[in-house]
Design a protein around this motif. Sequence first.
Motif, PDB file in Angstrom:
ATOM      1  N   GLY A   1       0.886  -1.210   0.100  1.00 50.48           N
ATOM      2  CA  GLY A   1      -0.022   0.176   0.129  1.00 50.48           C
ATOM      3  C   GLY A   1       1.227   1.079  -0.020  1.00 50.48           C
ATOM      4  N   VAL A   2       0.301   2.313  -0.796  1.00 53.39           N
ATOM      5  CA  VAL A   2       1.038   3.875  -0.518  1.00 53.39           C
ATOM      6  C   VAL A   2       0.808   4.229   0.928  1.00 53.39           C
ATOM      7  CG1 VAL A   2       1.003   6.037  -1.385  1.00 53.39           C
ATOM      8  CG2 VAL A   2       1.184   3.997  -2.418  1.00 53.39           C
ATOM      9  N   LEU A   3       1.556   4.694   1.545  1.00 48.23           N
ATOM     10  CA  LEU A   3       1.441   5.610   3.182  1.00 48.23           C
ATOM     11  C   LEU A   3       1.742   7.233   2.572  1.00 48.23           C
ATOM     12  CD1 LEU A   3       3.169   2.876   5.965  1.00 48.23           C
ATOM     13  CD2 LEU A   3       0.124   3.429   4.743  1.00 48.23           C
ATOM     14  N   THR A   4       0.344   7.715   3.327  1.00 49.64           N
ATOM     15  CA  THR A   4       0.810   9.336   3.319  1.00 49.64           C
ATOM     16  C   THR A   4       0.760   9.913   4.715  1.00 49.64           C
ATOM     17  OG1 THR A   4      -0.574   9.289   0.893  1.00 49.64           O
ATOM     18  CG2 THR A   4      -0.174  11.352   2.094  1.00 49.64           C
ATOM     19  N   PHE A   5       2.127  10.443   4.665  1.00 47.07           N
ATOM     20  CA  PHE A   5       2.052  11.303   5.784  1.00 47.07           C
ATOM     21  C   PHE A   5       1.278  12.921   5.846  1.00 47.07           C
ATOM     22  CE2 PHE A   5       4.817   7.794   6.051  1.00 47.07           C
ATOM     23  CZ  PHE A   5       4.849   6.950   7.378  1.00 47.07           C
TER      24      PHE A   5
ATOM     25  N   SER B   1       4.594  10.595   0.685  1.00 46.50           N
ATOM     26  CA  SER B   1       4.511   9.678   0.960  1.00 46.50           C
ATOM     27  C   SER B   1       5.305   8.781   0.035  1.00 46.50           C
ATOM     28  CB  SER B   1       2.845   9.225  -0.292  1.00 46.50           C
ATOM     29  OG  SER B   1       3.555   9.546  -2.015  1.00 46.50           O
ATOM     30  N   MET B   2       5.073   6.985   0.823  1.00 47.96           N
ATOM     31  CA  MET B   2       5.677   6.226   0.087  1.00 47.96           C
ATOM     32  C   MET B   2       5.102   4.900  -0.149  1.00 47.96           C
ATOM     33  SD  MET B   2       7.281   4.925   3.795  1.00 47.96           S
ATOM     34  CE  MET B   2       8.276   6.634   4.000  1.00 47.96           C
ATOM     35  N   SER B   3       5.656   3.719  -1.150  1.00 49.59           N
ATOM     36  CA  SER B   3       5.632   2.659  -0.364  1.00 49.59           C
ATOM     37  C   SER B   3       5.572   1.633   0.349  1.00 49.59           C
ATOM     38  CB  SER B   3       5.404   2.044  -2.441  1.00 49.59           C
ATOM     39  OG  SER B   3       4.922   0.837  -2.567  1.00 49.59           O
ATOM     40  N   VAL B   4       4.957   0.583   0.746  1.00 47.97           N
ATOM     41  CA  VAL B   4       5.466  -0.307   2.040  1.00 47.97           C
ATOM     42  C   VAL B   4       4.253  -2.093   1.560  1.00 47.97           C
ATOM     43  CG1 VAL B   4       5.464   1.153   3.612  1.00 47.97           C
ATOM     44  CG2 VAL B   4       3.458   0.060   3.491  1.00 47.97           C
TER      45      VAL B   4
ATOM     46  N   GLN C   1      -5.345  -0.764  -0.042  1.00 47.01           N
ATOM     47  CA  GLN C   1      -4.008  -1.702  -0.160  1.00 47.01           C
ATOM     48  C   GLN C   1      -3.743  -1.371  -1.552  1.00 47.01           C
ATOM     49  OE1 GLN C   1      -7.391  -4.783  -0.126  1.00 47.01           O
ATOM     50  NE2 GLN C   1      -7.842  -4.729   1.591  1.00 47.01           N
ATOM     51  N   HIS C   2      -3.954  -0.585  -2.702  1.00 51.60           N
ATOM     52  CA  HIS C   2      -3.410  -0.735  -3.857  1.00 51.60           C
ATOM     53  C   HIS C   2      -2.769   0.290  -4.430  1.00 51.60           C
ATOM     54  CE1 HIS C   2      -6.150  -4.313  -4.976  1.00 51.60           C
ATOM     55  NE2 HIS C   2      -6.719  -3.425  -4.299  1.00 51.60           N
ATOM     56  N   ASP C   3      -1.519   0.922  -4.689  1.00 48.10           N
ATOM     57  CA  ASP C   3      -1.022   2.180  -5.432  1.00 48.10           C
ATOM     58  C   ASP C   3      -1.866   2.519  -5.945  1.00 48.10           C
ATOM     59  OD1 ASP C   3       0.714   1.012  -3.624  1.00 48.10           O
ATOM     60  OD2 ASP C   3       2.602   0.127  -5.230  1.00 48.10           O
TER      61      ASP C   3
END
Length: 224
Positions: free
Chosen positions: A48-52, A117-120, A177-179
Motif C-alpha cells: 500500500g501507499v502511506l501518506t504522511f 508518501s511511500m509505498s510499503v 491496498q493498492h498504489d
Amino acid sequence: MSRNTRTRRTALSVTGVIGGAILAVSLPSMASAHVGVSPDELAVGDHGVLTFSFSHGCEDSPTTALRITMPDGLASVAPTMDGDWDIQVERGDDGLVSAVTYTALTPVPNGLRGAVSMSVGLDENTPESLAFPVVQECVEGSTEWTQLAEDGEDPHSLDAPAPVVSVSADSSSAHGQHDDAQSVEATSGSSDAADPLPVALGAGGLVAGLAGLVVAVLAYRRRA
C-alpha cells in the motif's frame, strides 16, 4: 442584590459563553495538530501507499523536512518521487530502508498542508502495529513525533504521538491496498479530520456558558 452585583454576574456569564466558544474552536485545532498517516490500516501480506501529512510547523515556523524512521516488519519501502521534496534514503546492514528524509525545496508555511508518501510492503511476519517515528524540522526548532501510547492509555492524550498503522489479518478490512493515486488522495484527507472527543468537549463548554448566561438573565429579571 445591588444593580452592580447583578451586572457583574451577567458579565461573568458572558465571559463563560466566550470561553466555551473559544474552547469549542481551539480543541479540534489542537487535536489535528500532529503528523498523521493515511491509511491507518493495512493487511498482512499487502502492499500500500502511506501518506504522511501535516498542516502546521514548529509553533509558527515553516516546515523544512520530515525524517521518518521505518519500523521492523516491513518487507519493502519505496519513497514516492515528488517535485516539492528532495528525498534521502538510509539503509540498514540488511539492505532494507531504515529511514527516509524528505527535505522541502521550499519551506511549508504554518497553516498549509504538506504531504509525503511511500509505498510499503508487508509480509506474514509483520506485527499487528507499525509505528513510524517522525522528526519534523522547521526553520526554527523541531518537533519529535515519537510518543507511543502504553496499554490502556488514550493516544489522543499524548503531546507528540508517532503515526501508527494497524495491521489486519483480513485484507478486506484494510483501508488502502493498492498504489492507486485516486484512492490515496481520497483517504489522505481523513487524517486531517478533528478527533470527535475534543469537538464534544468544546461543545460542552459552549453549552455550559450559554446555560450560565440564561440563568443570569432570568435572575436579573426577577430582581429588577
